[in-house]
Design a protein around this motif. Structure first.
Motif, PDB file in Angstrom:
ATOM      1  N   ALA A   1       0.841  -1.199   0.000  1.00  0.00           N
ATOM      2  CA  ALA A   1       0.000   0.000   0.000  1.00  0.00           C
ATOM      3  C   ALA A   1       0.873   1.245   0.000  1.00  0.00           C
ATOM      4  CB  ALA A   1      -0.924   0.018   1.223  1.00  0.00           C
ATOM      5  N   GLU A  34       0.364   5.686   0.369  1.00  0.00           N
ATOM      6  CA  GLU A  34      -0.590   6.723   0.756  1.00  0.00           C
ATOM      7  C   GLU A  34       0.029   8.105   0.612  1.00  0.00           C
ATOM      8  OE1 GLU A  34      -0.009   6.775   5.540  1.00  0.00           O
ATOM      9  OE2 GLU A  34      -1.077   5.075   4.670  1.00  0.00           O
ATOM     10  N   ALA A  86      -1.041  12.249   1.841  1.00  0.00           N
ATOM     11  CA  ALA A  86      -1.973  13.041   2.655  1.00  0.00           C
ATOM     12  C   ALA A  86      -1.520  14.497   2.701  1.00  0.00           C
ATOM     13  CB  ALA A  86      -2.063  12.483   4.066  1.00  0.00           C
ATOM     14  N   GLU A 125      -6.731  12.475   2.408  1.00  0.00           N
ATOM     15  CA  GLU A 125      -5.845  11.327   2.222  1.00  0.00           C
ATOM     16  C   GLU A 125      -6.299  10.501   1.026  1.00  0.00           C
ATOM     17  OE1 GLU A 125      -5.939   8.779   5.663  1.00  0.00           O
ATOM     18  OE2 GLU A 125      -5.952  10.475   7.026  1.00  0.00           O
ATOM     19  N   VAL A 126      -5.343   9.896   0.357  1.00  0.00           N
ATOM     20  CA  VAL A 126      -5.635   8.893  -0.662  1.00  0.00           C
ATOM     21  C   VAL A 126      -4.682   7.718  -0.430  1.00  0.00           C
ATOM     22  CG1 VAL A 126      -4.135   9.912  -2.430  1.00  0.00           C
ATOM     23  CG2 VAL A 126      -6.020   8.434  -3.113  1.00  0.00           C
ATOM     24  N   THR A 127      -5.226   6.512  -0.469  1.00  0.00           N
ATOM     25  CA  THR A 127      -4.442   5.289  -0.273  1.00  0.00           C
ATOM     26  C   THR A 127      -4.736   4.343  -1.426  1.00  0.00           C
ATOM     27  OG1 THR A 127      -4.593   5.510   2.124  1.00  0.00           O
ATOM     28  CG2 THR A 127      -3.990   3.343   1.285  1.00  0.00           C
ATOM     29  N   GLU A 128      -3.693   3.780  -1.973  1.00  0.00           N
ATOM     30  CA  GLU A 128      -3.809   2.771  -3.022  1.00  0.00           C
ATOM     31  C   GLU A 128      -3.226   1.486  -2.449  1.00  0.00           C
ATOM     32  OE1 GLU A 128      -4.933   1.650  -6.865  1.00  0.00           O
ATOM     33  OE2 GLU A 128      -4.979   3.715  -6.199  1.00  0.00           O
ATOM     34  N   ALA A 129      -3.999   0.388  -2.484  1.00  0.00           N
ATOM     35  CA  ALA A 129      -3.546  -0.872  -1.896  1.00  0.00           C
ATOM     36  C   ALA A 129      -3.785  -2.021  -2.870  1.00  0.00           C
ATOM     37  CB  ALA A 129      -4.272  -1.145  -0.590  1.00  0.00           C
ATOM     38  N   ARG A 141      -8.695   1.561  -3.725  1.00  0.00           N
ATOM     39  CA  ARG A 141      -8.310   2.961  -3.576  1.00  0.00           C
ATOM     40  C   ARG A 141      -9.295   3.592  -2.595  1.00  0.00           C
ATOM     41  NH1 ARG A 141      -7.963   5.698  -8.793  1.00  0.00           N
ATOM     42  NH2 ARG A 141      -5.838   4.903  -8.777  1.00  0.00           N
ATOM     43  N   THR A 142      -8.738   4.268  -1.598  1.00  0.00           N
ATOM     44  CA  THR A 142      -9.553   4.907  -0.572  1.00  0.00           C
ATOM     45  C   THR A 142      -9.199   6.390  -0.529  1.00  0.00           C
ATOM     46  OG1 THR A 142      -9.401   2.878   0.733  1.00  0.00           O
ATOM     47  CG2 THR A 142     -10.209   4.824   1.865  1.00  0.00           C
ATOM     48  N   THR A 143     -10.219   7.230  -0.538  1.00  0.00           N
ATOM     49  CA  THR A 143     -10.011   8.668  -0.345  1.00  0.00           C
ATOM     50  C   THR A 143     -10.827   9.093   0.866  1.00  0.00           C
ATOM     51  OG1 THR A 143     -11.771   9.172  -1.917  1.00  0.00           O
ATOM     52  CG2 THR A 143      -9.540   9.191  -2.758  1.00  0.00           C
TER      53      THR A 143
END
Length: 121
Positions: free
Chosen positions: A74, A76, A78, A92-96, A110-112
């Motif tokens: 992952a 991230e 921020a 924040e944006v996370t790519e896993a 992908r989480t924002t």
């Protein structure tokens, strides 16, 4: 002048299912995380990080009859703003990605997130 903080961490653990006949849900894990945050200007902070984890399960999967072996990666990014005393706004944006020897457990995500935190003092 920017101030930077660097974070490095390693982890090692065992997750054990208390139900003895379902040890396909128990696993040994190890991994690492590296991150950096930088106060770029005034009340603005930029942060980036990455994490990697390996999970080796103990017994074969109940349905697929194969011992599961996962690799999780992952990254991230921020951006935080100290809006005023006690209030922080953070985007924040996370790519896993999870790779597995069993396709059923592979995924990309992908989480924002936009969050606010107020500390009462």
């Amino acid at each position: 002048l920017a101030r930077a903080q660097i974070e490095a961490a390693a982890n090692l653990g065992r997750e054990r299912n208390v139900n003895d006949d379902r040890q396909d849900l128990s696993r040994d894990m190890f991994g690492a995380r590296l991150g950096v945050s930088l106060i770029v200007v005034g009340d603005w902070t930029l942060a980036a990080g990455g994490a990697w984890q390996r999970s080796r399960y103990h017994d074969p999967d109940a349905l697929l009859q194969t011992v599961r072996d996962d690799r999780y990666l992952a990254g991230e990014l921020a951006l935080s703003w100290n809006a005023f005393r006690g209030l922080v706004i953070r985007a924040e944006v996370t790519e896993a990605k999870n790779d597995s020897n069993l396709a059923l457990y592979e995924y990309r995500r992908r989480t924002t997130i936009l969050r606010g935190r107020y500390e009462f003092r």
